[in-house]
Design an enzyme around this catalytic site. Structure first.
Site, short mmCIF file in Angstrom:
data_model
loop_
_atom_site.label_atom_id
_atom_site.label_comp_id
_atom_site.label_asym_id
_atom_site.label_seq_id
_atom_site.Cartn_x
_atom_site.Cartn_y
_atom_site.Cartn_z
N GLU A 87 9.80 24.00 -8.60
CA GLU A 87 9.35 25.16 -7.83
C GLU A 87 10.29 26.35 -8.00
O GLU A 87 11.49 26.18 -8.19
CB GLU A 87 9.28 24.77 -6.34
CG GLU A 87 8.33 23.59 -6.15
CD GLU A 87 8.07 23.22 -4.70
OE1 GLU A 87 7.10 22.50 -4.46
OE2 GLU A 87 8.83 23.64 -3.81
N CYS B 172 17.04 16.22 -8.46
CA CYS B 172 18.49 16.40 -8.41
C CYS B 172 19.14 15.04 -8.26
O CYS B 172 18.59 14.15 -7.60
CB CYS B 172 18.87 17.27 -7.21
SG CYS B 172 20.61 17.77 -7.21
N CYS C 46 22.45 15.15 -1.65
CA CYS C 46 23.06 15.67 -0.41
C CYS C 46 22.18 15.22 0.76
O CYS C 46 20.94 15.26 0.65
CB CYS C 46 23.18 17.19 -0.47
SG CYS C 46 24.26 17.73 -1.82
N CYS D 179 14.68 32.70 -6.58
CA CYS D 179 15.43 31.45 -6.45
C CYS D 179 14.87 30.47 -7.50
O CYS D 179 13.72 30.05 -7.43
CB CYS D 179 15.25 30.92 -5.03
SG CYS D 179 16.14 29.41 -4.74
N CYS E 68 19.14 17.50 2.12
CA CYS E 68 18.32 18.28 1.19
C CYS E 68 17.14 17.44 0.70
O CYS E 68 17.32 16.32 0.21
CB CYS E 68 19.17 18.71 0.00
SG CYS E 68 18.22 19.60 -1.26
N CYS F 204 15.00 27.12 1.95
CA CYS F 204 16.13 26.36 1.39
C CYS F 204 16.01 24.89 1.74
O CYS F 204 15.84 24.54 2.89
CB CYS F 204 17.43 26.79 2.06
SG CYS F 204 18.18 28.19 1.39
#
Ligand code: SAH
Length: 364
Positions: free
Chosen positions: A93, A113, A117, A106, A120, A338
């Protein structure tokens, strides 16, 4: 037959090199760049100052390939999100955040990933590989195509979408070079930012090859807490990270600061003591601080602090002399805020399967 070279994946050095390999002078690469990024041309035949033989070779061996846009959504606050198929049904995205006088893009750097974390949602997807430089640049091309319709363009780029850019180092460098090159997008180095969870050796390497702006996703002022929230801290603890930050800040010179990102989670890292410890920790780092109230997603296990706590945290840092911005949530109605970027990843780690089982358990 070898697959064609995607021109979007080459920066100035790469294009010059390509032409040298073709027995041409390097300046031909710069001519090509101008056609592509200044004139918006993707038809090699029309690039009339290149020798005919070169144009023919490019027609046969090079291309301008963009990933397929599988969805495009616009939030009621104007934020736009592209969902891109980058091959093999993997989706990433890209988010455009229009504000007064600026358009911030962004950009994603990886398919999923691997850092996981704890707060996230991208990490919950697992990881399925690096994006090629061409597909990082392509996100900018697509956004500019859309913005051109209203006579605007991307003014700022942050590598803060899906993935850890410093674990896709070469591609992140090539793409940011293209974004900052006057022959291409020509953005000032202050307007192109790489965001990292703290891959220390890569931060050290960064200073040797670029002077792009740098943001550090810190989120905790102590190793104990950061180990829990940002697991890569176990490998590169705060002392090492801050040392690398100081060096990079020196490299940028006295007048450009690092950005420290701090996602605030209720009862986890948002107390007055945390603010005090953070102010102390960053004492000799030339930086400004970006506070991001946690954006919820299903079964995350975290909550957004109330505004009084956020305000208190911000005030404390400001009193200690830090420029401290509060990042307002944008585009949450289209899951573009975010930490809400999930795309869709063919997960080899089975992290997604485990996560979805947890969401299901929490729902019953
Ligand atoms: N891997 C890079 C870039 C991607 S994350 C990095 O860690 O910096 C981009 C930013 O979004 C990071 O600062 C991250 O901490 C923040 N973020 C992730 N999940 C979030 C959430 N649920 N709410 C608010 N911010 C989040």
């Amino acid at each position: 037959m070898p697959s064609p070279i995607n021109i979007y994946g080459l920066d100035r050095t790469g294009l010059e090199q390509l032409f040298v390999e073709l027995g041409q002078k390097p300046f031909r690469g710069r001519q090509l760049m101008k056609w592509v990024y200044h004139q918006g041309l993707t038809d090699f035949a029309a690039m009339t100052d290149l020798p005919r033989s070169v144009r023919e070779w490019l027609q046969d061996n090079a291309c301008f390939e963009l990933p397929e846009v599988t969805a495009f959504r616009v939030s009621k606050d104007g934020t736009c999100k592209w969902v891109l198929d980058v091959g093999d049904n993997n989706l990433v995205e890209t988010v455009l955040i229009p504000e007064k006088g600026r358009n911030t893009l962004c950009v994603s750097s990886q398919v999923g990933c691997m850092l996981d974390c704890s707060f996230c949602s991208t990490g919950k997807q697992g990881f399925n590989g690096n994006l090629p430089a061409a597909y990082i640049v392509a996100q900018m091309v697509l956004a500019n195509q859309m913005l051109a319709e209203r006579n605007e363009r991307v003014t700022n780029v942050v590598l803060m979408g899906m993935g850890e850019p410093l674990l896709n180092f070469e591609a992140a460098m090539t793409a940011t070079n293209v974004m900052m090159d006057d022959l291409a997008f020509g953005l000032s180095k202050r307007r192109v930012t790489i965001s990292t969870a703290g891959v220390v050796p890569a931060i050290e390497k960064l200073a040797e090859v670029t002077d792009v702006s740098l943001a550090i996703s810190l989120h905790a002022p102590t190793d104990d807490l950061r180990n829990e929230l940002v697991p890569i801290n176990r490998k590169y603890p705060l002392a090492q990270l801050l040392k690398a930050c100081r060096r990079y800040a020196d490299h940028l010179g006295g007048h450009r600061k690092l950005v420290i990102e701090y996602t605030l989670m209720k009862g986890v890292n948002d107390s007055k003591q945390h603010a005090k410890d953070l102010a102390e920790l960053l004492r000799d780092i030339p930086c400004k601080i970006n506070l991001i109230p946690f954006n919820p997603f299903p079964a995350s296990g975290y909550e957004q602090p109330d505004s009084a706590a956020v305000y208190q945290f911000q005030t404390h840092l400001m009193k200690r002399g830090y420029t401290t911005m509060l990042r307002t949530t944008r585009g949450d109605d289209i899951n573009a805020a975010c930490g809400q970027l999930v795309g869709q990843v063919k997960d080899r780690t089975k992290r997604q399967t485990r996560y979805l089982a947890r969401v299901k358990a929490a729902a019953v």
